[in-house]
Scaffold this active site. Structure first.
Site, PDB file in Angstrom:
ATOM      1  N   GLU A 117      55.220  71.174  38.932  1.00 14.70           N
ATOM      2  CA  GLU A 117      54.239  70.649  39.889  1.00 14.70           C
ATOM      3  C   GLU A 117      54.910  69.756  40.939  1.00 14.70           C
ATOM      4  O   GLU A 117      54.571  69.795  42.121  1.00 14.70           O
ATOM      5  CB  GLU A 117      53.136  69.872  39.154  1.00 14.70           C
ATOM      6  N   ASP A 180      59.410  77.060  39.981  1.00 14.41           N
ATOM      7  CA  ASP A 180      60.133  77.192  38.707  1.00 14.41           C
ATOM      8  C   ASP A 180      61.616  76.867  38.896  1.00 14.41           C
ATOM      9  O   ASP A 180      62.197  76.091  38.138  1.00 14.41           O
ATOM     10  CB  ASP A 180      60.006  78.617  38.139  1.00 14.41           C
TER      11      ASP A 180
HETATM   12 ZN    ZN Z   1      52.681  76.534  40.253  1.00 14.07          ZN
END
Ligand code: ZN
Length: 269
Positions: A117, A180
């Site tokens: 996030e 990611d």
């Molecule tokens: Zn995401």
């Protein structure tokens, strides 16, 4: 969803739009937008404070300090919802559901959720989405018109109304992959074992079979866990394993959450 945030951007906080650039809103605008959204979200979402809140904030702050990009005022909150989910608002606020903390088996898995996030915010994905929305919807003319209108109570109120129920942004597949990849880098720089992120995705995959309702929202806003696991494994291949995996504090917080009244189900929108 994008439309709601977009409208808010148009009506409330745009001050530095450049039509030629990719990002139509400035870092300062993102922060303003996020603050307003955060106010709305705080009034809607049941929050877990106390020791779990302090703990998640401490981890989040350490990770955020390892993020590159603009110095956003990152802050971290726990939503008292049972579903496995997490989301970022533009310009700093990060929310993690209690269900995600309870699904994590160790601290590095929770750190992986938060790092992903943080990466969305650090890479300015909200600004990308809003800008793309403006262009895709042919709203450049409107943008210009709105810029001529002064802000104030009326636009702030409109913004709050528009945001009600519409705070979860859907990012593009590329943005998710970048979150990611960058999230893993953030974890490693901050000293956590980046394999935690991969492990958590494997948990998601297992849950999808066993308790689909608990991961439905997450899966609808993210690429498939299998795809993500594969990419992350490739990224981590050749990287020396190491870093913090767990802590006594994580176990304590887990126990605290397990003894609280069960988390609520997230209201259907
Ligand atoms: Zn995401």
């Amino acid at each position: 969803m994008v439309h709601r945030v977009l409208s808010l951007a148009l009506s409330a906080v745009l001050s530095d739009a450049s039509v030629g650039g990719i990002k139509l809103i400035s870092v300062a605008d993102e922060i303003k937008l996020g603050r307003q959204a955060q106010k709305e979200v705080k009034s809607e979402i049941p929050e877990v404070g106390g020791a779990p809140g302090v703990y998640v904030s401490a981890i989040g702050r350490k990770l955020a300090a390892a993020a590159r990009g603009p110095k956003y005022p990152y802050n971290f909150s726990i939503a008292n919802y049972r579903e496995i989910n997490a989301f970022a608002l533009p310009g700093g606020p990060v929310w993690v559901h209690r269900g995600a903390i309870q699904a994590a088996a160790n601290e590095s898995q929770l750190a992986g959720v938060l790092a992903h996030e943080i990466a969305h915010i650090a890479q300015r994905h909200a600004a990308d989405q809003i800008s793309k929305g403006v262009i895709a919807n042919g709203l450049l003319g409107l943008l210009g018109a709105v810029l001529g209108i002064s802000g104030g109570a009326r636009t702030a109120q409109t913004g709050a109304e528009i945001l009600a129920g519409g705070y979860m942004m859907k990012f593009s597949r590329d943005d998710e992959r970048e979150a990611d990849r960058v999230g893993v880098e953030i974890m490693r720089r901050a000293g956590w074992d980046a394999r935690g992120m991969v492990e958590f995705m494997q948990t998601l995959r297992t849950r999808a079979g066993r308790d689909p309702g608990s991961v439905e929202v997450f899966l609808s806003t993210h690429p498939s866990p299998s795809d993500r696991v594969e990419r992350l494994r490739a990224q981590l291949r050749g990287v020396r394993a190491g870093g913090r995996r767990d802590s006594a504090e994580f176990a304590r917080i887990h126990a605290t959450l397990a003894h609280m009244a069960p988390a609520r189900a997230m209201p259907k929108r």
